[in-house]
Design a protein around this motif. Structure first.
Motif, mmCIF file in Angstrom:
data_model
loop_
_atom_site.group_PDB
_atom_site.id
_atom_site.type_symbol
_atom_site.label_atom_id
_atom_site.label_comp_id
_atom_site.label_asym_id
_atom_site.label_seq_id
_atom_site.Cartn_x
_atom_site.Cartn_y
_atom_site.Cartn_z
ATOM 1 N N ARG A 126 2.230 -68.870 -41.993
ATOM 2 C CA ARG A 126 2.164 -70.184 -41.329
ATOM 3 C C ARG A 126 1.242 -70.163 -40.116
ATOM 4 N N ASN A 147 1.091 -73.655 -36.055
ATOM 5 C CA ASN A 147 1.148 -73.727 -37.511
ATOM 6 C C ASN A 147 -0.207 -74.160 -38.056
ATOM 7 N N SER A 190 0.193 -77.244 -40.751
ATOM 8 C CA SER A 190 0.535 -78.588 -40.261
ATOM 9 C C SER A 190 -0.265 -78.971 -39.024
ATOM 10 N N GLU A 238 0.133 -78.080 -35.822
ATOM 11 C CA GLU A 238 1.010 -78.423 -34.708
ATOM 12 C C GLU A 238 1.773 -77.174 -34.296
ATOM 13 N N ASP A 286 4.620 -74.683 -34.124
ATOM 14 C CA ASP A 286 5.562 -74.385 -35.200
ATOM 15 C C ASP A 286 6.996 -74.660 -34.758
#
Length: 510
Positions: free
Chosen positions: A127, A187, A190, A192, A194
């Motif tokens: 991630r 992350n 995404s 953003e 995490d």
């Protein structure tokens, strides 16, 4: 009209450098200033953040003075900073901690606990692009919460030297995606912070700076204009982390281009068009621009190892070099050149500050293996150079499994001043390496992001048009055979000492 000039600022591990550039890579003037690294306990490596900011102001002022004397002025400033630094702030934005650097491994026990808590800890790596390791700010926040709870409670915000410097210059507290992606908390999928890791650390998204593009800019504050001589209101581009900017600065920006850097530390990197991680967790992946990522691996101990050798075993050489008006490293290199490849059976494992890629072992410690009565300081110097190159070779093998083979390898960092060290690297990697005609690396890479932000350059790939190869080092068959044999021995030494590394690291903490 005279070409546009931007100042690239490179906030490094041991010093800060400011360079005024034109968009074609020509540097007009430069200034640098060093600052100390404090190691009060085993595994600790910290600095005074305010001292670093003061040094940054000084070098900017020096460059502005030089530009003014030549009838030029800077139209903007862009920042490169060292990766993986950590700094906590109180509610007024004042630091509550020293600046913990990438070399700080005090959170090693925290990382061990996390690996037990998260059996599938590679999912965190997939991630975030960051293997679980104490160098990352995520682990440092966890250490602060557990070991210094009173400071953790007084800390309202958590950041790095990059967002601190940008706030000093512009008054705005944000961080670029590049430095954020090197925190172990961001992350990559995404885009953003995490959420699972925020919950583990018991912090909220509001305690971390907003994440912005690496070409994001804000106007320079009037106070900083007065202190540096820059014009108030000129754009300050937040820039990126120093490691990924090296590729830009040396023109390694096309598919298949790889960079190999040895400065204080060292790294091997390749640009990719999407986040790229290793199923074995050996490499990292950080952001460069909105559409460009960098996969690679870094070692803790590059020039740092040779500096240790100089400071502890070559004091007389430093004195001689000073009297002769030459660099002490040049004198050391001339000594090492008299010794044949392989240092007559002496192998250095340069794990002075633990190690990062590809094995991520913060407990690893330095080893000088094979000492006999025939060895002297010349052998030790060369063995240190070779040991650093063995580390670079281990990353190259891992990275090429992830990204494919390199089309070209370009080099940068302070080690390029040594023709011997360059040749050792070519022989160890068994590949040609190219020295570019522009060797400012991260400072120029930062300036390029400024030129891109201002619309003067189309994108970072523009540097491939004017950063060319100045010299090529080709591997030599006899040395290659020697290093392949010793590299195998070096690897066996490392893997045979795993428990001993753990035990001696624990002993050192008592």
């Amino acid at each position: 009209m005279k070409p546009s000039v931007w100042i690239g600022i490179d906030i490094g591990t041991t010093g800060v450098r400011a360079v005024a550039y034109q968009a074609d890579g020509q540097s007009l003037c430069a200034a640098s200033q060093e600052y100390p690294l404090f190691t009060p306990h085993s595994g600790w490596a910290e600095q005074d953040s305010k001292e670093i900011i003061g040094a940054m102001e000084n070098v900017i002022s020096d460059v502005v003075t030089s530009l003014t004397q030549s009838g030029r002025k800077a139209e903007g400033v862009s920042i490169s900073s060292v990766f993986h630094s950590f700094l906590a702030y109180d509610k007024e934005g004042e630091p509550t901690t020293t600046l913990m650097t990438w070399a700080d491994t005090r959170s090693q026990d925290i990382v061990r606990e996390m690996k037990k808590l998260y059996p599938d800890f590679l999912s965190i790596y997939r991630r975030t692009g960051c293997p679980l390791h104490p160098m990352y700010p995520m682990a440092k926040i966890a250490w602060l919460r557990k070991e210094r709870p009173e400071i953790f409670k007084r800390s309202s915000y958590f950041g790095s030297i990059k967002d601190y410097a940008f706030r000093v210059l512009t008054g705005q507290w944000v961080v670029d995606r590049s430095v954020a992606s090197g925190s172990g908390l961001y992350n990559l999928l995404s885009l953003e912070w995490d959420r699972e890791l925020l919950s583990y650390l018991s912090i909220s998204e509001e305690t971390l700076p907003n994440v912005v593009s690496t070409t994001y800019s804000q106007p320079l504050r009037g106070e900083m204009a007065r202190r540096t001589g820059l014009q108030a209101g000129i754009p300050v581009v937040i820039g990126a982390g120093d490691g990924v900017l090296v590729n830009v600065g040396i023109g390694a920006v096309r598919p298949g281009d790889m960079s190999a850097t040895i400065g204080t530390s060292g790294a091997v990197r390749m640009l990719t068009d999407k986040p790229c991680t290793d199923e074995k967790g050996r490499t990292w992946c950080y952001n460069l621009t909105d559409n460009v990522w960098v996969a690679g691996g870094a070692i803790n101990n590059g020039g740092l190892a040779l500096r240790w050798m100089r400071d502890h075993f070559n004091e007389a050489e430093q004195s001689v070099a000073e009297k002769l008006g030459i660099d002490s490293y040049d004198l050391m290199s001339s000594y090492a050149k008299k010794i044949a490849p392989g240092s007559e059976g002496l192998i250095m494992l340069p794990f002075f500050t633990g190690e990062r890629a590809p094995n991520w072992n913060a407990d690893a410690r330095g080893v000088l293996f094979g000492l006999t009565l025939q060895h002297d300081k010349r052998h030790m110097i060369r063995a240190t150079m070779e040991g650093v190159c063995y580390r670079m070779n281990s990353i190259l093998h891992a990275l090429q499994e992830v990204t494919g083979p390199a089309r070209e390898i370009r080099v940068s960092g302070s080690f390029i001043r040594s023709e011997l060290w360059l040749q050792i690297l070519a022989d160890t990697l068994n590949q040609e390496i190219n020295v570019p005609n522009v060797n400012e690396g991260a400072a120029f890479g930062a300036a390029v992001l400024g030129f891109v932000s201002a619309g003067i350059l189309k994108d970072i790939s523009s540097t491939a048009d004017f950063v060319t190869v100045e010299k090529t080092y080709k591997p030599g068959a006899p040395a290659v055979k020697c290093y392949q044999e010793l590299y195998d021995i070096y690897n066996r030494i490392y893997w045979n000492l795993q428990q001993e590394f753990t035990d001696i690291a624990a002993f050192g903490k008592k």
